[in-house]
Motif scaffolding. Structure first.
Motif, PDB file in Angstrom:
ATOM      1  N   ALA A 215       1.330   1.546  -2.613  1.00  0.00           N
ATOM      2  CA  ALA A 215      -0.103   1.515  -2.323  1.00  0.00           C
ATOM      3  C   ALA A 215      -0.520   0.146  -1.813  1.00  0.00           C
ATOM      4  N   GLY A 337       5.651   1.996   1.195  1.00  0.00           N
ATOM      5  CA  GLY A 337       4.284   1.860   1.683  1.00  0.00           C
ATOM      6  C   GLY A 337       4.186   1.680   3.189  1.00  0.00           C
ATOM      7  N   SER A 341       2.882   4.359   6.099  1.00  0.00           N
ATOM      8  CA  SER A 341       1.776   3.986   6.985  1.00  0.00           C
ATOM      9  C   SER A 341       2.178   4.070   8.454  1.00  0.00           C
ATOM     10  N   ALA A 357      -2.804   5.062   0.727  1.00  0.00           N
ATOM     11  CA  ALA A 357      -2.584   4.015  -0.280  1.00  0.00           C
ATOM     12  C   ALA A 357      -3.300   4.363  -1.581  1.00  0.00           C
TER      13      ALA A 357
END
Length: 383
Positions: A215, A337, A341, A357
Motif C-alpha cells: 500500500a 505495490g 500500480s 493502495a
C-alpha cells in the motif's frame, strides 16, 4: 529480548552495519525523485517507472530470501565487498541507459542491497532489543534520505541531470568499501532448521506486513504524477515529498522512544488505518495544506510502523519461525505495490492506483485481525 542467538556487538560494528543498511534502504524513500527525474528526461515511460521501482526491490527480496535460507553467517566481509563493488558499477551506469536497461540495472542494485539487508537483519536478530535497534536504523535512514533528497532536488537534478542522483549512491558505495574492515566477521549461527516454515498465523502476519508495504510503495512511487493528475501544482507536491521525508526523522525518533511501550498488534492496525485516511485525503481534497498534511502524515506512519512489525510477528508466533522472514515480507510488499500500480496504469487512471493502495491497507488490517484470532488470548506480548 535475549534468545539463544543473542550476540554482543561493539558500537562501531553496529554503526557500520546500520550505515550499510541505510545506504541500501534510502533509495526506496527517494525513488519518486530518482525515477521521476528519469521519467522527465524520457529515459523511462510511466509504466517503466513502476517496473523499475519493482525490479529494484524484487532483486532485493530474491537475494534476501535466498541468503536467509542458504547462506551461513560467515565470511560476511567478503560477501559485502562483492555486493558494494557491483552496486557501485550499477549506480554509475544507470543514467547512461534507458528503458529496459534501467530496469535491469535497478534489479542488480536491488540484489546487492539484499546482501546488505541480510547482514543488517542478521545483526538485529541477534541483538538484545531488536525493535529499538530497528527504530534507530529507520531514524537515521530518514535523516540520510532527507539530506539526499534535498541535495538531489535542489542541486544534482537541476544542474547535473537525473544520472547524478545515482552517481551519489555510487560514491556512497565506494566509501562503504573502506568501512567493511570494521564490520563483524561472523554471526552466531542458528540451530533452527531453515525448512521449518511459519505456522498459519505467522504466515498471515507476514502477509499483513507485505500488504501494508505494498500500500505504501504502490502509492508513493507514483505520488508525483498522481498529484499532477489530480491538479495539485507540481512544485507543491515535490516540496511536500521532501517535507514528508523530513518528517520521517521525527517518526523514527518516536519509534525509538516507544519501541517497548506500544502494543504491536493495535499499533500496526492503527497505522494501516492512518495510511488509508492519508491517501483518501490526498485524492479527495484540494489545497496545499491538504497535500503537505496528507503526505507528511503518510510518511510518518510509513517510517513509524516497521519497528513494530517484528514484535507483531513475535507476538503471533513466538517460535521465531515467522520473524526470520520479516525482511522477505517487507521487501515483497515493496515489490508488489509498484508492480500492481504499473499494471493498473496500463488499463485505468492514476486515481485507481491510490484506491488499490487503500485496498492493500484494508487487507493488511483484516489479516492481522484473523491472525490474532488464531493466537491464544492468554499469550504474553513479546516486544
Amino acid at each position: 529480548m535475549a534468545n539463544a542467538m543473542t550476540q554482543r556487538f561493539s558500537i562501531f560494528q553496529i554503526t557500520v552495519v546500520i550505515i550499510m543498511g541505510i545506504i541500501a534502504g534510502c533509495i526506496t524513500s527517494i525513488q519518486p525523485l530518482l525515477l521521476g527525474g528519469l521519467l522527465e528526461h524520457h529515459q523511462l515511460s510511466a509504466t517503466q517507472l513502476g517496473h523499475a521501482a519493482a525490479a529494484e526491490t524484487l532483486g532485493s527480496v530474491v537475494v534476501l530470501t535466498l541468503a536467509a535460507i542458504f547462506f551461513k553467517p560467515t565470511g560476511l566481509r567478503s560477501k559485502v565487498v562483492i555486493a558494494l563493488l557491483i552496486a557501485m558499477i550499477v549506480n554509475s551506469c544507470t543514467g547512461m541507459v534507458s528503458g529496459a536497461g534501467i530496469i535491469a540495472l535497478r534489479f542488480l542494485n536491488g540484489a546487492c542491497s539484499g546482501i546488505l539487508f541480510w547482514v543488517l537483519l542478521g545483526m538485529m536478530a541477534r541483538a538484545a532489543v531488536p525493535s529499538r535497534l530497528f527504530a534507530i536504523y529507520v531514524t537515521f535512514q530518514a535523516v540520510v534520505s532527507f539530506a539526499f533528497a534535498l541535495l538531489i532536488r535542489k542541486w544534482l537534478l537541476p544542474v547535473h541531470g537525473p544520472a547524478a542522483g545515482y552517481v551519489l549512491f555510487a560514491a556512497a558505495d565506494l566509501l562503504l568499501l573502506f568501512a567493511v574492515v570494521a564490520m563483524p566477521l561472523v554471526y552466531q549461527q542458528s540451530t533452527q532448521s531453515p525448512t521449518s516454515w511459519p505456522p498459519l498465523k505467522g504466515m498471515m502476519g507476514l502477509a499483513s506486513v507485505g500488504f501494508l508495504l505494498a500500500a505504501v510503495m504502490g502509492f508513493w512511487v507514483y505520488v508525483l504524477p498522481l498529484g499532477q493528475y489530480l491538479g495539485h501544482p507540481s512544485e507543491v507536491v515535490e516540496s511536500a515529498v521532501n517535507m514528508a521525508i523530513g518528517v520521517q526523522i521525527f517518526a523514527g525518533i518516536c519509534a525509538v522512544v516507544l519501541a517497548n511501550k506500544l502494543q504491536p498488534i493495535s499499533t500496526c492496525i492503527g497505522g494501516a488505518l492512518i495510511i488509508i485516511v492519508a491517501i483518501a485525503v490526498f485524492i479527495n481534497m484540494t489545497g496545499w495544506v491538504t497535500v503537505y498534511g496528507s503526505l507528511m502524515l503518510f510518511a510518518f506512519v510509513w517510517m513509524f510502523i516497521p519497528s513494530f512489525q517484528l514484535p507483531l510477528l513475535l507476538e503471533l508466533d513466538p517460535s521465531l519461525r515467522s520473524a526470520i522472514f520479516i525482511g522477505t515480507a517487507q521487501q515483497a510488499g515493496v515489490v508488489m505495490g509498484p508492480t500492481l500500480s504499473s499494471q493498473i496504469i496500463k488499463v485505468s487512471t492514476l486515481n485507481v492506483i491510490a484506491q488499490a493502495a487503500i485496498l492493500c491497507a484494508v487487507i493488511s488490517i483484516v489479516l492481522v485481525i484473523l491472525a490474532r484470532a488464531l493466537t491464544a488470548p492468554a499469550k504474553v506480548s513479546v516486544r
